[in-house]
Design a protein around this motif. Structure first.
Motif: not given
Ligand code: AKB
Length: 323
Positions: A77-78, A115-116, A140, A168-169, A180-182, A277
């Motif tokens: 993930l990100s 992904s977003i 990512y 999305p998240g 991940g960022t979310t 994003w």
């Molecule tokens: C992330 O935060 O990297 C993932 C995603 C939005 O793909 N949850």
């Protein structure tokens, strides 16, 4: 008869998707695989250790199991990807091309999550259209855009029915998110129950697109079952459910954990990724082409998260999830 091989089955999406597939098709029709030893994770169906970077092992496993579809969830993930971008590129891209190659050889259908993050700062933010500029600024995101194109290529060149969703998240209580960022939107629930307070790594006003895991899992099953003649896109459909800021989520959490406190200590990397994003995806194409509808809004999601987390924490004193 459907026989589905899941990669990354011990991850955040993989855990819940595997259980839903088992409930739908029976344990004999599903093979859960992960790079981690199956002794370290629970599975309701046969499970094996598999590294998607090992093309021969992947081909052997798909052939031996007689897979008709591969749900390829193994990915970095990100935030984790930014710590080692070359490793992320190798796992996300080489793993995917191996899966698509084996799918072409063995006649399998493929599901791949996008992904977003496949969008970037130049994309319209609210909403991001289905077809628009995709110039992500994270590794990512680069692998997600390239992955969408690779799936389209294997479809047009080799006839592989590869389908994808831009998630999305995702928020869930069953398995922790991984880098991940979310992730704040999951951590906050655990912290609320444990400590009654949380320090968020994003600014209070960072509005992000989010979805509760049961909606995401249903979307995977529905897009894979959609009649092909109704699809003009395959890779990958925008889908969305709710948009909120950390401050708005904290307000909703206070309805279940009175006195819950939130502080903010924005982390420059994660804040810059979030800011790059869109804050909402336009999912009208998914709604028109295969009837996508989300069920969970913010209050339903928060109530169900507390119900699930409290059930996991039993017999410790449960915080009321009712309102
Ligand atoms: C992330 O935060 O990297 C993932 C995603 C939005 O793909 N949850």
């Amino acid at each position: 008869m459907k026989r589905i091989l899941v990669t990354g089955a011990a991850g955040q999406i993989g855990t819940e998707l595997t259980s839903s597939l088992v409930a739908r098709f029976g344990p004999g029709g599903i093979l859960a695989t992960d790079v981690r030893d199956p002794a370290s994770w629970a599975s309701e169906c046969p499970a094996e250790q598999l590294d998607c970077l090992d093309l021969d092992a992947l081909r052997d496993t798909v052939t031996r199991f007689g897979a008709t579809a591969i749900h390829h969830l193994a990915a970095i993930l990100s935030v984790t990807a930014e710590a080692d971008p070359v490793r992320a590129y190798r796992i996300n891209m080489n793993g995917l091309v191996n899966v698509l190659q084996v799918a072409a050889e063995c006649g399998c259908r493929v599901f791949v999550p996008s992904s977003i993050a496949a969008f970037g700062p130049g994309t319209p933010r609210d909403p991001a259209p289905q077809s628009t500029l995709q110039r992500p600024t994270t590794m990512y995101g680069v692998t997600k855009v390239a992955g969408e194109l690779l799936c389209d290529y294997y479809h047009s060149r080799f006839g592989v029915d590869a389908r994808g969703l831009r998630f999305p998240g995702l928020i869930s209580y069953a398995a922790p998110p991984g880098g991940g960022t979310t992730d704040y939107a999951v951590e906050i629930f655990h912290a609320a129950l444990r400590d009654g307070r949380y320090t968020c790594f994003l600014r209070a006003d960072t509005r992000m697109d989010m979805m509760y895991m049961p909606d995401a899992i249903r979307a995977v099953i529905e897009v894979m079952e959609a009649p092909p003649d109704r699809l003009t896109h395959r890779n990958a459909f925008n889908i969305t459910a709710m948009q909120f800021t950390p401050a708005e989520l904290a307000t909703e959490i206070r309805a279940h954990v009175p006195g819950f406190r939130i502080g903010y200590d924005p982390d420059p990397l994660r804040q810059s990724i979030a800011d790059s994003w869109p804050s909402r995806l336009d999912d009208s194409e998914a709604r028109e082409q295969w009837g996508w509808r989300h069920e969970y809004e913010l209050p339903d999601m928060v109530a169900d998260m507390f119900r699930g987390l409290n059930a996991q924490r039993a017999p410790r004193a449960a915080v009321s999830a009712g309102r």
